[in-house]
Structure formats: structure tokens, C-alpha cells
Design an enzyme around this catalytic site. Structure first.
Site, short mmCIF file in Angstrom:
data_model
loop_
_atom_site.label_atom_id
_atom_site.label_comp_id
_atom_site.label_asym_id
_atom_site.label_seq_id
_atom_site.Cartn_x
_atom_site.Cartn_y
_atom_site.Cartn_z
N ASP A 155 0.76 -1.04 -0.05
CA ASP A 155 -0.10 0.12 -0.04
C ASP A 155 0.90 1.33 -0.14
O ASP A 155 1.96 1.22 0.65
CB ASP A 155 -0.93 0.16 1.18
CG ASP A 155 -2.04 -0.90 1.12
OD1 ASP A 155 -2.36 -1.40 0.02
OD2 ASP A 155 -2.54 -1.69 2.31
N ASP A 174 -7.11 -1.47 -4.44
CA ASP A 174 -8.06 -1.06 -3.51
C ASP A 174 -9.00 -0.35 -4.20
O ASP A 174 -10.34 -0.23 -3.98
CB ASP A 174 -7.56 -0.58 -2.22
CG ASP A 174 -6.71 -1.75 -1.56
OD1 ASP A 174 -6.84 -2.80 -1.80
OD2 ASP A 174 -5.60 -1.10 -0.87
#
Length: 206
Positions: A155, A174
Site C-alpha cells: 500500500d 483497492d
């Protein structure tokens, strides 16, 4: 008498038409033999683009930014801050990496199966985004450390402040999952099914 009978007949026909319009019955889509193949290509085309962008972006940030201070973009609106996430999207379900990997495989299988039945462009776009995002994070869980089905997802997008202080750190996969899922939910609320059927809602009668 004939005129009266004719007027009654017209009134009955109008009433039947109103009732038909008000009924919550589906409208079947017009058949198009080539449409399923085009929509299937659309699903996998969008999924391939989403997956490619996610993989390339993760490779770039890991190679250039991991272990470095966060990079401020857009005047502090966005920060590039590389983190390794053992959980689900937005750092949820930490510690259940293997289960999340299995669930992602199931989701991918369901979307691939459902794609053959698609007759809706909107659903094709939404499912393509979800498929690409799910595959993007699944690649991390399979191929990244500490091992297969236990890999930590990369991330790197943090909003308003580094470290996810205002919003969990996320990645392009995401984003694709959230956008695709939101589109599918919106289409469902509007009465538009994956097979192209459009359901009419009953109108309130005064």
C-alpha cells in the site's frame, strides 16, 4: 349504447395499460448474438488494465520509495508512503492473509463465471474493475514475502497525511475494487441486472 360500450372499452384498455406500467416487472433486453463476447472482452480488458497499473505502480514505489520518507503530492492532499499490509483492503483483517488470499481466489472465480452471462455494459465495467483489483492484491499475497498465500500487500497512497492518519493507506487495486463495487451496487439499486434486465418500480398513486 354502442358509443357507451366503446368508451368503456377504451377506459378498460387504458386502465390495463396503467397497471402494466406500474407493475414491478422486468423488461427483457433485446437479443444481440455478439454482445456477450464484446462484454466478456470488456470485462477482461478493464481487468487487465487495472491489474497492469497496480503491478507497475507497486514495483515502482517499492524500488524507489520503500524505506524513504513519505513524498508529498498536490500540496499535501496525497502522500506516497509505502507500507506492507498483511490484511485486506485498507488494512482490514490483519493477520488473516491466507484466508484473504483464498477468498480472493473465490471472488475471481465467481466473477469469471458470471462474466459469461453479462448483458450489461455497466456491470461489465464494474466487474472488470473488481476483478482487476482482486487479482492485483492476490498477486502480492502469492508472490511477495513472507511466502505464498501469506504475502503482504504493498500500500502506498495516503490521503491528507502520511501513515494513514486520516484515512487508511491504500493502493490502485483497492481503488479499483471500491469503484467497481460501488458501480455494481448503484446499478442494482437502479434495478439494472447483470443480464441486461431492467426492473420498473411501482409508481406512487395519488
Amino acid at each position: 349504447m354502442a358509443a357507451v360500450s366503446s368508451e368503456q372499452s377504451d377506459s378498460e384498455k387504458a386502465a390495463v395499460a396503467d397497471n402494466a406500467d406500474d407493475a414491478d416487472t422486468p423488461n427483457e433486453p433485446v437479443g444481440d448474438p455478439g454482445r456477450p463476447r464484446r462484454l466478456l472482452a470488456l470485462v477482461f480488458g478493464i481487468a487487465a488494465v487495472a491489474l497492469g497499473l497496480d503491478v507497475v505502480s507497486k514495483i515502482a514505489v517499492v524500488a524507489n520509495l520503500e524505506g524513504e520518507p513519505p513524498v508529498e503530492l498536490l500540496g499535501g492532499l496525497v502522500y506516497l508512503d509505502v507500507l506492507r499490509n498483511p490484511g485486506a483492503a485498507f488494512s482490514l483483517a490483519t493477520g488473516m492473509t491466507w484466508l484473504l488470499a483464498v477468498l480472493a481466489i473465490v471472488v475471481v472465480g465467481v466473477i469469471v463465471w458470471l462474466s459469461r452471462k453479462l448483458r450489461s455494459t455497466g456491470w461489465a465495467i464494474g466487474l472488470g474493475l473488481v476483478l482487476g483489483g482482486a487479482c492485483g492484491n492476490l498477486v502480492d499475497r502469492i508472490f511477495r514475502a513472507p511466502g505464498p498465500l501469506q504475502g503482504h500487500v504493498v500500500d502506498f497512497i495516503s490521503v491528507l497525511a502520511p501513515g494513514g492518519r486520516f484515512y487508511p493507506v491504500f493502493n490502485l487495486a483497492d481503488s479499483a475494487i471500491v469503484c467497481g463495487g460501488a458501480l455494481v451496487v448503484l446499478l442494482s439499486l437502479l434495478g439494472r441486472d447483470y443480464d441486461g434486465t431492467v426492473h420498473k418500480r411501482k409508481r406512487a398513486k395519488s
